[in-house]
Design an enzyme around this catalytic site. Structure first.
Site, PDB file in Angstrom:
ATOM      1  N   TYR A   1      18.543 -20.781 -39.418  1.00 36.55           N
ATOM      2  CA  TYR A   1      17.251 -20.969 -40.072  1.00 36.55           C
ATOM      3  C   TYR A   1      16.760 -22.401 -39.838  1.00 36.55           C
ATOM      4  CZ  TYR A   1      18.998 -16.822 -42.535  1.00 36.55           C
ATOM      5  OH  TYR A   1      19.530 -15.592 -42.850  1.00 36.55           O
TER       6      TYR A   1
ATOM      7  N   PRO B   1      16.331  -6.774 -49.042  1.00 37.18           N
ATOM      8  CA  PRO B   1      16.588  -5.831 -50.135  1.00 37.18           C
ATOM      9  C   PRO B   1      15.368  -5.013 -50.549  1.00 37.18           C
ATOM     10  CG  PRO B   1      16.362  -8.037 -50.995  1.00 37.18           C
ATOM     11  CD  PRO B   1      16.352  -8.174 -49.500  1.00 37.18           C
TER      12      PRO B   1
END
Length: 281
Positions: free
Chosen positions: A55, A202
């Site tokens: 990242y 999610p």
């Protein structure tokens, strides 16, 4: 009543975590907001934050240190190693060479400003390097006191089984949500072994579609479709630790509030019946 905490190695965390991947590190205005979001997540009670060398090639780790160091004692920051940055003409690629893994661990220690990384996950298994060599490098750094616990990311049941013969695996981070249950067998293996299952992505992009039926449950509960999806994950198994990510303070508050949403047995039966959409993303 949904259990709200889980032990990851020797650390107890709240099950609804935060994925830092979407926090921008530049320009200055966006970075300032990202710092505010990270700090607000902790203020709202989040005790598990996920990041990775990938990242921003370490910039995300630096951002978390800027926002949160010195860290609260109950905060667990999990990072991931094992993706090599681009080196034109070569593109970024999975790389499990021991020397690269060791270097990325050392970089994470400096960027996060800690003497030990409490949880390091292998970002992907490199098919060109023996798994024993990949995990062996992490195990050596664990023995040296630079890593607390070791986890995996995006693995199969077979890879998890092999890895557990080599090291003590405390976590697995795989893509999993109400409409995408491709990794159901891995979740079942984690549940049987008491291994934390960090569910990334999610909330499926399609949860707000009327055809999913999730919106009907959300309307009954006065919640959002995303909150229902997160509540379903928390009810799915005690080992599931969703790590939703956002760069929005409002969206962050919405996500954290999902931990208080209680689904009835009837709600769960209706949501389970939606079935997986298969591997997307």
């Amino acid at each position: 009543m949904t259990v709200r905490t889980f032990r990851v190695g020797d650390r107890v965390v709240r099950r609804l975590g935060f994925g830092a991947m979407h926090l921008p590190t530049a320009p200055a205005a966006a970075r300032g907001n990202a710092v505010a979001v990270a700090r607000r997540a902790v203020e709202l009670g989040v005790t598990l934050i996920d990041t990775a060398h990938l990242y921003g090639w370490g910039a995300n780790e630096e951002l978390l240190a800027e926002a949160l160091h010195p860290y609260p004692e109950d905060l667990l920051i999990a990072t991931k190693v094992g993706v090599a940055p681009p080196d034109p003409p070569r593109e970024a690629a999975v790389c499990g060479r021991p020397e690269l893994l060791r270097d990325q661990v050392e970089q994470a220690l400096r960027r996060l400003r800690v003497p030990r990384l409490e949880l390091v996950q292998l970002h992907r298994v490199d098919p060109d390097v023996p798994l024993a060599d990949q995990l062996g490098a992490l195990r050596e750094m664990q023995a040296a006191g630079k890593i607390g616990h070791i986890g995996l990311s995006e693995v199969t049941v077979g890879q998890l089984t092999e890895a557990r013969r080599i090291v003590d695996v405390v976590s697995v981070q795989n893509r999993y949500n109400l409409l995408d249950r491709e990794h159901e067998p891995v979740l079942e293996s984690c549940a049987a072994a008491g291994i934390a299952f960090l569910a990334w992505r999610p909330v499926h992009p399609a949860v707000s579609a009327v055809t999913t039926g999730i919106t009907a449950v959300a309307a009954e509960l006065g919640a959002t479709a995303a909150q229902v999806s997160l509540a379903w994950l928390l009810a799915r198994a005690p080992v599931v630790l969703p790590i939703p990510g956002t760069a929005s303070l409002a969206h962050l508050a919405e996500n954290v509030a999902a931990a208080e949403l209680e689904l009835t047995g009837e709600h769960l039966r209706r949501l389970d019946a939606r079935g997986p959409a298969g591997g997307t993303g």
